[in-house]
Design a protein around this motif. Sequence first.
Motif, PDB file in Angstrom:
ATOM      1  N   UNK A 140       0.913  -1.260  -0.083  1.00  0.00           N
ATOM      2  CA  UNK A 140      -0.008   0.118  -0.104  1.00  0.00           C
ATOM      3  C   UNK A 140       0.808   1.335  -0.219  1.00  0.00           C
ATOM      4  N   UNK A 141       1.791   1.099   0.903  1.00  0.00           N
ATOM      5  CA  UNK A 141       2.766   2.344   0.855  1.00  0.00           C
ATOM      6  C   UNK A 141       3.513   2.859  -0.415  1.00  0.00           C
ATOM      7  N   UNK A 142       3.732   1.558  -1.172  1.00  0.00           N
ATOM      8  CA  UNK A 142       4.494   1.893  -2.622  1.00  0.00           C
ATOM      9  C   UNK A 142       3.567   1.945  -3.612  1.00  0.00           C
ATOM     10  N   UNK A 143       2.146   1.764  -3.305  1.00  0.00           N
ATOM     11  CA  UNK A 143       1.363   1.968  -4.577  1.00  0.00           C
ATOM     12  C   UNK A 143       1.357   0.630  -5.617  1.00  0.00           C
ATOM     13  N   UNK A 160      -0.970  -9.441  -9.114  1.00  0.00           N
ATOM     14  CA  UNK A 160      -0.056  -8.368  -8.789  1.00  0.00           C
ATOM     15  C   UNK A 160       0.182  -7.307  -9.732  1.00  0.00           C
ATOM     16  N   UNK A 161       0.752  -6.170  -9.272  1.00  0.00           N
ATOM     17  CA  UNK A 161       1.159  -5.149 -10.365  1.00  0.00           C
ATOM     18  C   UNK A 161       2.443  -5.431 -11.029  1.00  0.00           C
ATOM     19  N   UNK A 162       2.751  -5.082 -12.151  1.00  0.00           N
ATOM     20  CA  UNK A 162       3.911  -5.231 -12.936  1.00  0.00           C
ATOM     21  C   UNK A 162       4.848  -4.180 -12.679  1.00  0.00           C
ATOM     22  N   UNK A 163       4.376  -3.099 -12.124  1.00  0.00           N
ATOM     23  CA  UNK A 163       5.364  -1.902 -12.044  1.00  0.00           C
ATOM     24  C   UNK A 163       6.308  -2.138 -10.859  1.00  0.00           C
ATOM     25  N   UNK A 164       7.375  -1.413 -11.032  1.00  0.00           N
ATOM     26  CA  UNK A 164       8.579  -1.433  -9.994  1.00  0.00           C
ATOM     27  C   UNK A 164       8.406   0.108  -9.304  1.00  0.00           C
ATOM     28  N   UNK A 165       8.629   0.152  -8.082  1.00  0.00           N
ATOM     29  CA  UNK A 165       8.938   1.215  -7.408  1.00  0.00           C
ATOM     30  C   UNK A 165      10.217   1.781  -7.084  1.00  0.00           C
ATOM     31  N   UNK A 166      10.477   3.170  -7.334  1.00  0.00           N
ATOM     32  CA  UNK A 166      11.980   3.452  -7.395  1.00  0.00           C
ATOM     33  C   UNK A 166      11.995   4.162  -6.005  1.00  0.00           C
ATOM     34  N   UNK A 167      13.131   3.347  -5.038  1.00  0.00           N
ATOM     35  CA  UNK A 167      13.203   4.159  -3.627  1.00  0.00           C
ATOM     36  C   UNK A 167      14.692   4.794  -3.737  1.00  0.00           C
ATOM     37  N   UNK A 168      14.763   5.961  -3.219  1.00  0.00           N
ATOM     38  CA  UNK A 168      16.018   6.990  -3.168  1.00  0.00           C
ATOM     39  C   UNK A 168      16.707   6.529  -2.031  1.00  0.00           C
ATOM     40  N   UNK A 170      17.548   7.818   0.339  1.00  0.00           N
ATOM     41  CA  UNK A 170      17.023   8.300   1.631  1.00  0.00           C
ATOM     42  C   UNK A 170      15.947   7.485   2.171  1.00  0.00           C
ATOM     43  N   UNK A 171      15.664   6.545   1.454  1.00  0.00           N
ATOM     44  CA  UNK A 171      14.933   5.420   1.663  1.00  0.00           C
ATOM     45  C   UNK A 171      13.303   5.932   1.454  1.00  0.00           C
ATOM     46  N   UNK A 172      13.077   6.899   0.793  1.00  0.00           N
ATOM     47  CA  UNK A 172      12.016   7.220   0.380  1.00  0.00           C
ATOM     48  C   UNK A 172      11.411   6.921  -1.231  1.00  0.00           C
ATOM     49  N   UNK A 173      10.015   6.847  -1.133  1.00  0.00           N
ATOM     50  CA  UNK A 173       9.514   6.562  -2.701  1.00  0.00           C
ATOM     51  C   UNK A 173       9.826   7.640  -3.416  1.00  0.00           C
TER      52      UNK A 173
END
Length: 197
Positions: A140-143, A160-168, A170-173
Amino acid sequence: MRSGALLGLLAFCPATFGLDRNALLDEANLLLLPRERQLPNLEFVDEHGQAVATDSLRGRWHLLFFGFTACPDICPTTLSDMRRLFGQLPPSISDQLQLILVSADPARDTPEALRTYLGYYRAGFKGWTGDMRQLQELSKALGLPFIPAENTEGDYSVSHSGNLAIVSPEGKLRGYIRTPLKLDGLRQALSQVIEAE
């Protein structure tokens, strides 16, 4: 007139650069958020059975992807594409990136199963599994949504989603790599995002 033309040029250039950057992101199917989003502090287990937490995402760039080791199509295709992409990036960029497959199927995805599965790709990819509630909270936090299987007996699948989340670092989305993956555009866009920040 010359000074007016010069002022016009100065006013025009930043917008032009902005358009170029947006065009590059579009060509990569990469979306950057206007503001980074903080992630909750959650705990998981990695592919070696070691405890890990979202705090461990600090210090380098991460790409997080929800999937499962029994996935017949999206996961193997995505991981193969990302292995190819990492191999095409300059070492100065690829060395700053770590991909993590986060399990959407913890009933089957033990640390050993993740380690064996990710070992096929020989790309240094990491895996996380753990408590379903924490996995859903991270999702949920990553969308990056997934729908847990109601019945975990026998042969079953997980949406499940096929997208990838990019996390900096700083540990933030920071944003998303969206499907369909566009590797040619991503080679340039990821390099620019990492070098610019």
